[in-house]
Design a protein around this motif. Structure first.
Motif, PDB file in Angstrom:
ATOM      1  N   TYR A  62      15.127 -19.790  -3.094  1.00  0.00           N
ATOM      2  CA  TYR A  62      14.565 -19.195  -4.306  1.00  0.00           C
ATOM      3  C   TYR A  62      13.113 -18.746  -4.073  1.00  0.00           C
ATOM      4  CZ  TYR A  62      12.836 -18.756  -9.085  1.00  0.00           C
ATOM      5  OH  TYR A  62      12.257 -18.292 -10.239  1.00  0.00           O
ATOM      6  N   LYS A  63      12.335 -19.617  -3.418  1.00  0.00           N
ATOM      7  CA  LYS A  63      10.927 -19.282  -3.170  1.00  0.00           C
ATOM      8  C   LYS A  63      10.799 -18.084  -2.234  1.00  0.00           C
ATOM      9  CE  LYS A  63       7.768 -22.521  -3.123  1.00  0.00           C
ATOM     10  NZ  LYS A  63       6.978 -23.730  -2.815  1.00  0.00           N
ATOM     11  N   LYS A  64      11.698 -18.014  -1.241  1.00  0.00           N
ATOM     12  CA  LYS A  64      11.658 -16.867  -0.326  1.00  0.00           C
ATOM     13  C   LYS A  64      12.023 -15.591  -1.073  1.00  0.00           C
ATOM     14  CE  LYS A  64      12.863 -15.566   4.361  1.00  0.00           C
ATOM     15  NZ  LYS A  64      13.563 -15.939   5.605  1.00  0.00           N
ATOM     16  N   LYS A  65      13.026 -15.689  -1.947  1.00  0.00           N
ATOM     17  CA  LYS A  65      13.450 -14.537  -2.750  1.00  0.00           C
ATOM     18  C   LYS A  65      12.321 -14.046  -3.652  1.00  0.00           C
ATOM     19  CE  LYS A  65      16.342 -15.077  -6.190  1.00  0.00           C
ATOM     20  NZ  LYS A  65      17.544 -15.342  -7.007  1.00  0.00           N
ATOM     21  N   LYS A  66      11.458 -14.989  -4.065  1.00  0.00           N
ATOM     22  CA  LYS A  66      10.332 -14.653  -4.933  1.00  0.00           C
ATOM     23  C   LYS A  66       9.115 -14.167  -4.146  1.00  0.00           C
ATOM     24  CE  LYS A  66      11.651 -15.391  -9.172  1.00  0.00           C
ATOM     25  NZ  LYS A  66      11.572 -14.323 -10.175  1.00  0.00           N
ATOM     26  N   ASN A  67       9.265 -14.063  -2.807  1.00  0.00           N
ATOM     27  CA  ASN A  67       8.188 -13.564  -1.939  1.00  0.00           C
ATOM     28  C   ASN A  67       6.894 -14.362  -2.056  1.00  0.00           C
ATOM     29  OD1 ASN A  67       9.729 -11.359  -0.889  1.00  0.00           O
ATOM     30  ND2 ASN A  67       9.404 -10.285  -2.826  1.00  0.00           N
ATOM     31  N   TRP A  69       3.854 -16.724  -0.684  1.00  0.00           N
ATOM     32  CA  TRP A  69       3.050 -16.661   0.534  1.00  0.00           C
ATOM     33  C   TRP A  69       3.813 -17.337   1.670  1.00  0.00           C
ATOM     34  CZ3 TRP A  69      -1.171 -20.499   2.096  1.00  0.00           C
ATOM     35  CH2 TRP A  69      -1.920 -19.985   3.171  1.00  0.00           C
ATOM     36  N   LYS A  70       3.946 -16.655   2.809  1.00  0.00           N
ATOM     37  CA  LYS A  70       4.829 -17.088   3.895  1.00  0.00           C
ATOM     38  C   LYS A  70       4.525 -18.511   4.364  1.00  0.00           C
ATOM     39  CE  LYS A  70       4.476 -15.122   7.974  1.00  0.00           C
ATOM     40  NZ  LYS A  70       4.592 -14.133   9.083  1.00  0.00           N
ATOM     41  N   TRP A  71       3.243 -18.809   4.550  1.00  0.00           N
ATOM     42  CA  TRP A  71       2.896 -20.138   5.064  1.00  0.00           C
ATOM     43  C   TRP A  71       3.194 -21.226   4.045  1.00  0.00           C
ATOM     44  CZ3 TRP A  71       2.494 -21.211   9.904  1.00  0.00           C
ATOM     45  CH2 TRP A  71       2.175 -20.193  10.794  1.00  0.00           C
ATOM     46  N   LEU A  72       3.096 -20.910   2.772  1.00  0.00           N
ATOM     47  CA  LEU A  72       3.455 -21.882   1.740  1.00  0.00           C
ATOM     48  C   LEU A  72       4.959 -22.163   1.788  1.00  0.00           C
ATOM     49  CD1 LEU A  72       2.597 -23.599  -0.684  1.00  0.00           C
ATOM     50  CD2 LEU A  72       2.967 -21.631  -2.147  1.00  0.00           C
ATOM     51  N   TRP A  73       5.731 -21.111   2.106  1.00  0.00           N
ATOM     52  CA  TRP A  73       7.176 -21.295   2.232  1.00  0.00           C
ATOM     53  C   TRP A  73       7.497 -22.205   3.411  1.00  0.00           C
ATOM     54  CZ3 TRP A  73      11.167 -20.018   5.692  1.00  0.00           C
ATOM     55  CH2 TRP A  73      12.453 -20.120   5.163  1.00  0.00           C
ATOM     56  N   TYR A  74       6.808 -22.007   4.538  1.00  0.00           N
ATOM     57  CA  TYR A  74       7.015 -22.863   5.706  1.00  0.00           C
ATOM     58  C   TYR A  74       6.678 -24.320   5.384  1.00  0.00           C
ATOM     59  CZ  TYR A  74       7.387 -18.680   8.674  1.00  0.00           C
ATOM     60  OH  TYR A  74       7.773 -17.494   9.241  1.00  0.00           O
ATOM     61  N   VAL A  75       5.592 -24.514   4.675  1.00  0.00           N
ATOM     62  CA  VAL A  75       5.178 -25.870   4.291  1.00  0.00           C
ATOM     63  C   VAL A  75       6.235 -26.517   3.403  1.00  0.00           C
ATOM     64  CG1 VAL A  75       3.510 -27.173   2.897  1.00  0.00           C
ATOM     65  CG2 VAL A  75       2.702 -25.487   4.557  1.00  0.00           C
ATOM     66  N   THR A  76       6.789 -25.739   2.457  1.00  0.00           N
ATOM     67  CA  THR A  76       7.831 -26.258   1.558  1.00  0.00           C
ATOM     68  C   THR A  76       9.051 -26.716   2.346  1.00  0.00           C
ATOM     69  OG1 THR A  76       7.102 -24.760  -0.196  1.00  0.00           O
ATOM     70  CG2 THR A  76       9.302 -25.722  -0.419  1.00  0.00           C
ATOM     71  N   VAL A  77       9.517 -25.867   3.258  1.00  0.00           N
ATOM     72  CA  VAL A  77      10.702 -26.208   4.064  1.00  0.00           C
ATOM     73  C   VAL A  77      10.439 -27.470   4.883  1.00  0.00           C
ATOM     74  CG1 VAL A  77      12.218 -25.444   5.945  1.00  0.00           C
ATOM     75  CG2 VAL A  77      11.515 -23.824   4.168  1.00  0.00           C
ATOM     76  N   ALA A  78       9.269 -27.530   5.532  1.00  0.00           N
ATOM     77  CA  ALA A  78       8.939 -28.695   6.368  1.00  0.00           C
ATOM     78  C   ALA A  78       8.820 -29.964   5.526  1.00  0.00           C
ATOM     79  CB  ALA A  78       7.636 -28.426   7.130  1.00  0.00           C
ATOM     80  N   PHE A  79       8.195 -29.840   4.368  1.00  0.00           N
ATOM     81  CA  PHE A  79       8.007 -31.004   3.484  1.00  0.00           C
ATOM     82  C   PHE A  79       9.351 -31.566   3.024  1.00  0.00           C
ATOM     83  CE2 PHE A  79       7.663 -32.445  -0.989  1.00  0.00           C
ATOM     84  CZ  PHE A  79       6.881 -33.582  -0.785  1.00  0.00           C
ATOM     85  N   LEU A  80      10.253 -30.683   2.599  1.00  0.00           N
ATOM     86  CA  LEU A  80      11.557 -31.143   2.104  1.00  0.00           C
ATOM     87  C   LEU A  80      12.443 -31.664   3.232  1.00  0.00           C
ATOM     88  CD1 LEU A  80      12.313 -28.306  -0.480  1.00  0.00           C
ATOM     89  CD2 LEU A  80      11.544 -30.629  -0.964  1.00  0.00           C
ATOM     90  N   ALA A  81      12.318 -31.066   4.416  1.00  0.00           N
ATOM     91  CA  ALA A  81      13.199 -31.447   5.527  1.00  0.00           C
ATOM     92  C   ALA A  81      12.734 -32.697   6.265  1.00  0.00           C
ATOM     93  CB  ALA A  81      13.307 -30.282   6.513  1.00  0.00           C
TER      94      ALA A  81
END
Length: 369
Positions: A62-67, A69-81
């Motif tokens: 969802y966050k990627k679809k909403k475009n 900030w790329k690095w914030l998306w990476y942080v989200t994925v790493a945090f959840l995983a």
């Protein structure tokens, strides 16, 4: 497995009557998954891992679809995983894990509804998805209904003219919840949730007044003494948890539930006499939400029961398991963990939410707020 889960296993095995003190829907999920595994929780754990992983993955998508900030998306994925709390909780049999996942999914839908000004709900599939998620959030923990009710009031105010679809969906979810809990459950003699569960904070505040030796009227002292003897309250009071009080063998919750108005009246009377003590008791109870240096029990200790198969976890990838253990030992359990403690502490995420809220307010992005 947590102590609450063992109580649910006693219900599943027929040794205790059906009860909604621990959400019945969660107990039934345990029943379905453990009946085929000889009361071993491994199948339940797999279902829980898949459900939580799917919701985490949807948030990332969802966050990627909403475009964002790329690095914030990476942080989200790493945090959840990779955050160990998510990993450990996903393999722990507890109602809180799935409930929290449903709250997260509900939050994503609420954000989409607000940011789209209600147009997201024009699709029937989205309406069904939102209603079902809201209902699960309410059924998997009784305080989920408070989230649904308060959110509904706030979002109706935000959407204003475009609120019809949302109002209908919310009402459907809430009506279904009350229909199930107060209509269907009694038909099967399901024990209702104790009213003392909903009054944990007020009860804790009254007990704090007693533990601090504050002056009370004879009537209030007599009333509290019926619930639990005052000398026991004074010795058993725990600033961070009401469990020692409400689970004491002499605790008489029937006094509260039989006359709820009397309890509220007593609580309000003492509030007028000792407001500072009430504030202190509340802040102590929720300290994990504001004190980043607090030692929080984020990892549930393992529990065993002689009546069920002992749940020993076998790591699928020993090397990865050793790495996780090292991270936990260094960042959470070691004497050098002071600077890493906020990483484990819910207070950090409340602080981040507050900061983002202030940013939304300053920039007048009220739907985000």
């Amino acid at each position: 497995m947590t102590p609450d889960s063992f109580t649910q296993m006693y219900i599943v095995s027929g040794n205790l009557p059906l009860s909604n003190n621990h959400p019945l829907v969660h107990t039934l999920l345990m029943l379905l998954t453990t009946k085929v595994t000889g009361y071993s929780p491994w199948l339940y754990v797999i279902v829980q891992i898949l459900a939580v992983s799917a919701i985490f993955a949807y948030l990332c998508y969802y966050k990627k679809k909403k475009n964002v900030w790329k690095w914030l998306w990476y942080v989200t994925v790493a945090f959840l995983a990779f955050h160990p709390v998510h990993t450990y909780n996903s393999v722990t049999v507890a109602k809180d894990t799935l409930f929290s996942a449903f709250v997260l999914l509900y939050s994503v839908f609420v954000y989409e509804i607000c940011s789209s000004k209600g147009t997201w709900l024009k699709k029937n599939a989205n309406k069904i998805l939102f209603c079902f998620t809201a209902l699960l959030m309410c059924l998997f923990r009784s305080n989920g209904i408070l989230i649904a009710l308060l959110s509904t009031v706030l979002i109706l105010f935000i959407l204003k003219k475009n609120s019809k679809s949302f109002a209908v969906c919310s009402c459907v979810s809430i009506v279904f919840y009350f229909g199930i809990v107060y209509g269907i459950y009694p038909l099967f003699d399901v024990e209702a949730t104790s009213v003392t569960e909903a009054l944990a904070i007020p009860l804790q505040q009254l007990c704090c007044v007693v533990a601090d030796g504050k002056t009370l009227s004879p009537e209030i002292e007599s009333y509290l003494n019926e619930i639990l003897p005052l000398d026991i309250i004074a010795t058993e009071y725990d600033p961070v948890s009401v469990d020692a009080i409400k689970f004491h063998e002499q605790f008489n919750g029937e006094i509260i539930s039989s006359d709820l108005f009397k309890f509220i009246k007593a609580w309000f009377e003492v509030l007028l006499q000792h407001p500072i003590t009430y504030i202190k008791a509340y802040l102590s109870e929720v300290e994990a939400l504001w004190n980043m240096s607090m030692e929080v029990g984020m990892l549930e200790p393992s529990h065993t029961s002689p009546n069920f198969v002992q749940a020993n976890m076998t790591p699928l990838i020993p090397v990865l398991h050793d790495v996780y253990d090292s991270v936990v030992n260094i960042s959470y359990l070691s004497t050098y963990a002071f600077f890493a403690k906020p990483f484990w502490n819910p207070a950090l995420y409340y602080a981040l939410a507050f900061i983002f809220g202030v940013c939304c307010f300053i920039n007048k992005i009220y739907s985000n707020l």
